[in-house]
Design a protein around this motif. Sequence first.
Motif, PDB file in Angstrom:
ATOM      1  N   ILE A 161       0.907  -1.201  -0.019  1.00  0.00           N
ATOM      2  CA  ILE A 161      -0.166   0.132  -0.135  1.00  0.00           C
ATOM      3  C   ILE A 161       0.763   1.247  -0.035  1.00  0.00           C
ATOM      4  N   ARG A 162       2.057   1.358   0.739  1.00  0.00           N
ATOM      5  CA  ARG A 162       2.883   2.351   0.819  1.00  0.00           C
ATOM      6  C   ARG A 162       3.433   2.435  -0.777  1.00  0.00           C
ATOM      7  N   ARG A 163       3.916   1.513  -1.355  1.00  0.00           N
ATOM      8  CA  ARG A 163       4.329   1.902  -2.976  1.00  0.00           C
ATOM      9  C   ARG A 163       3.343   2.468  -3.737  1.00  0.00           C
ATOM     10  N   LEU A 164       2.002   1.871  -3.487  1.00  0.00           N
ATOM     11  CA  LEU A 164       0.882   2.615  -4.510  1.00  0.00           C
ATOM     12  C   LEU A 164       0.874   3.926  -3.961  1.00  0.00           C
ATOM     13  N   TYR A 165       1.259   4.505  -2.558  1.00  0.00           N
ATOM     14  CA  TYR A 165       0.745   5.715  -2.310  1.00  0.00           C
ATOM     15  C   TYR A 165       1.967   6.510  -2.748  1.00  0.00           C
ATOM     16  N   ASP A 166       3.231   6.126  -2.763  1.00  0.00           N
ATOM     17  CA  ASP A 166       4.363   6.845  -3.152  1.00  0.00           C
ATOM     18  C   ASP A 166       4.341   6.928  -4.628  1.00  0.00           C
ATOM     19  N   ALA A 167       3.441   5.920  -5.515  1.00  0.00           N
ATOM     20  CA  ALA A 167       3.493   6.136  -6.841  1.00  0.00           C
ATOM     21  C   ALA A 167       2.331   7.016  -7.140  1.00  0.00           C
ATOM     22  N   ARG A 168       1.562   7.742  -6.290  1.00  0.00           N
ATOM     23  CA  ARG A 168       0.294   8.391  -6.290  1.00  0.00           C
ATOM     24  C   ARG A 168      -0.840   7.729  -6.913  1.00  0.00           C
ATOM     25  N   GLU A 169      -0.765   6.412  -6.575  1.00  0.00           N
ATOM     26  CA  GLU A 169      -1.965   5.685  -6.867  1.00  0.00           C
ATOM     27  C   GLU A 169      -3.048   5.665  -6.016  1.00  0.00           C
TER      28      GLU A 169
END
Length: 297
Positions: A161-169
């Motif tokens: 989820i953090r990776r999705l947030y960092d990718a602005r998803e």
Amino acid sequence: MLLNNKISLGFFVKNILHQALYIFLFANLIVLLKLFSAWPLVIPIAIAAILGTCIALLLAFRTNQAYDRWWEARIAWGAIVNDSRSLIRQLQMFLPDESKKELLHAFVERQCGFCFMLGDTLRGQDTAGRSKAFLSDADNVAVDKAANKPNAVLQQHSMAIRRLYDARELTDFQMVQLSINLNSLTDSMGRCERIKNTVFPRTYTFNMQVFIYLFAAILPFSLDPVHYFLDVPLVTLLASAFILIEKSAIQLQDPFENKPTDTPVTSIARTIEIDLKTMTDYPEIPDRHVSQTYYAL
């Protein structure tokens, strides 16, 4: 968990067979002594009646306390069911792009793995098979190093989820909602671990058994030895009934011991797997487990 199916008589008998046999032999000995001995081996029936009443009250309290532990475990797993569905539904809303379907399926597999692995961990069973069946190679490596494997699976959720947030998803609000859901799953896991690791006070069982055996020892002295073929079975049945209730409470107080009276964590995990895969259009949906016995695990 015991079902409404016909319960095997052996399930009850095997739990109290040895104790019932000892009481039967003791009752025979006392009744025969009363018949053929010149000694006045008599105790007023009121004493046995008072003791039996006290035992009944204590057993009611004991059984309620044990059932509360079992029911709390079931409530925790009910929350896991709801939170699992909510997590995947939120991700479906937050990641509507069809290209994200593979990513969504990764969350589904990871969540199914969490549920099965949590149940296996609570029962002291190996989780390696579940890990290989549901987790990716990268997740497997991270989870295998952890002491608490279900918690490590949730950690992999949070990192994804953090990776999705960092990718602005994901937006800030969406990130918070998913985090709340993971926190709720963690809370339910902690409740189950607390029940598993908190030993029910041994003094409850010891004191209860002392009173029951004292009752079984006094009762033969209180009955009329003339009715030999009635007195011995009556003593055996009354004492065995108390012992059976006490044994039932012992089984309920520990809901994660891989016994017929367990909270059915594996069946619940299978239900979660079916629901999540149905929600996300998996081509193959596992069959719902139908128990062929009088219990479900």
